[in-house]
Design an enzyme around this catalytic site. Sequence first.
Site, PDB file in Angstrom:
ATOM      1  N   GLY A  45       5.606 -12.641   1.606  1.00 38.59           N
ATOM      2  CA  GLY A  45       4.753 -12.022   0.591  1.00 38.59           C
ATOM      3  C   GLY A  45       3.754 -11.043   1.172  1.00 38.59           C
ATOM      4  O   GLY A  45       3.529  -9.957   0.633  1.00 38.59           O
ATOM      5  N   CYS A  46       3.154 -11.417   2.300  1.00 41.74           N
ATOM      6  CA  CYS A  46       2.138 -10.559   2.927  1.00 41.74           C
ATOM      7  C   CYS A  46       2.774  -9.298   3.503  1.00 41.74           C
ATOM      8  O   CYS A  46       2.181  -8.219   3.447  1.00 41.74           O
ATOM      9  CB  CYS A  46       1.385 -11.335   3.996  1.00 41.74           C
ATOM     10  SG  CYS A  46       0.446 -12.732   3.308  1.00 41.74           S
ATOM     11  N   THR A  47       3.977  -9.432   4.031  1.00 40.64           N
ATOM     12  CA  THR A  47       4.689  -8.256   4.546  1.00 40.64           C
ATOM     13  C   THR A  47       5.039  -7.318   3.398  1.00 40.64           C
ATOM     14  O   THR A  47       4.845  -6.107   3.487  1.00 40.64           O
ATOM     15  CB  THR A  47       5.952  -8.690   5.315  1.00 40.64           C
ATOM     16  OG1 THR A  47       5.547  -9.523   6.414  1.00 40.64           O
ATOM     17  CG2 THR A  47       6.723  -7.489   5.824  1.00 40.64           C
ATOM     18  N   ALA A  50       1.809  -5.539   2.275  1.00 42.10           N
ATOM     19  CA  ALA A  50       1.389  -4.509   3.235  1.00 42.10           C
ATOM     20  C   ALA A  50       2.302  -3.293   3.164  1.00 42.10           C
ATOM     21  O   ALA A  50       1.840  -2.146   3.184  1.00 42.10           O
ATOM     22  CB  ALA A  50       1.370  -5.089   4.652  1.00 42.10           C
TER      23      ALA A  50
END
Length: 153
Positions: A45-47, A50
């Site tokens: 999710g964070c990738t 970003a």
Amino acid sequence: MGLQVGDEIPEFIATNDKGEQFLSSDIIGKKNLILYFYPKNFTPGCTKEACSFRDSYVDFVNMGVEVIGISADSVKSHARFKSKYALPFMFLSDPKGELRNLFGVKSELLGLLPGRETYVIDEKGIIQLKFNSMKASEHLGKAIEKIKEMANK
């Protein structure tokens, strides 16, 4: 409770992804800013989040907007994350959660997971949007919507 829409961002100091000291006063109050807190580098999710900010970064720059990502990850982890995914914007390391506390970013899953929260801050340093959702895919759209609304005022 933390910072809310209409609040002025207080000054803070943090370490950026190059290991340098970042002074909030270098950006806040001078240009529009998207500041987003996320749980952890290299997670799916964070990738995705970003990379979505990366893919719109040129548009943000053309509108006079800077983007900064913040997590508890180390400076080295941020540097690897930026390099692996060609992320053009700055990341700040918040290992003790001081910035999370300053902004009032809530933890998720019974406090086990750092929260995901995006702030849009105007060129006067005033919060125009505070968006909290663990759905990484929703943050970019909310930020763009608010930036466009601010540009049309």
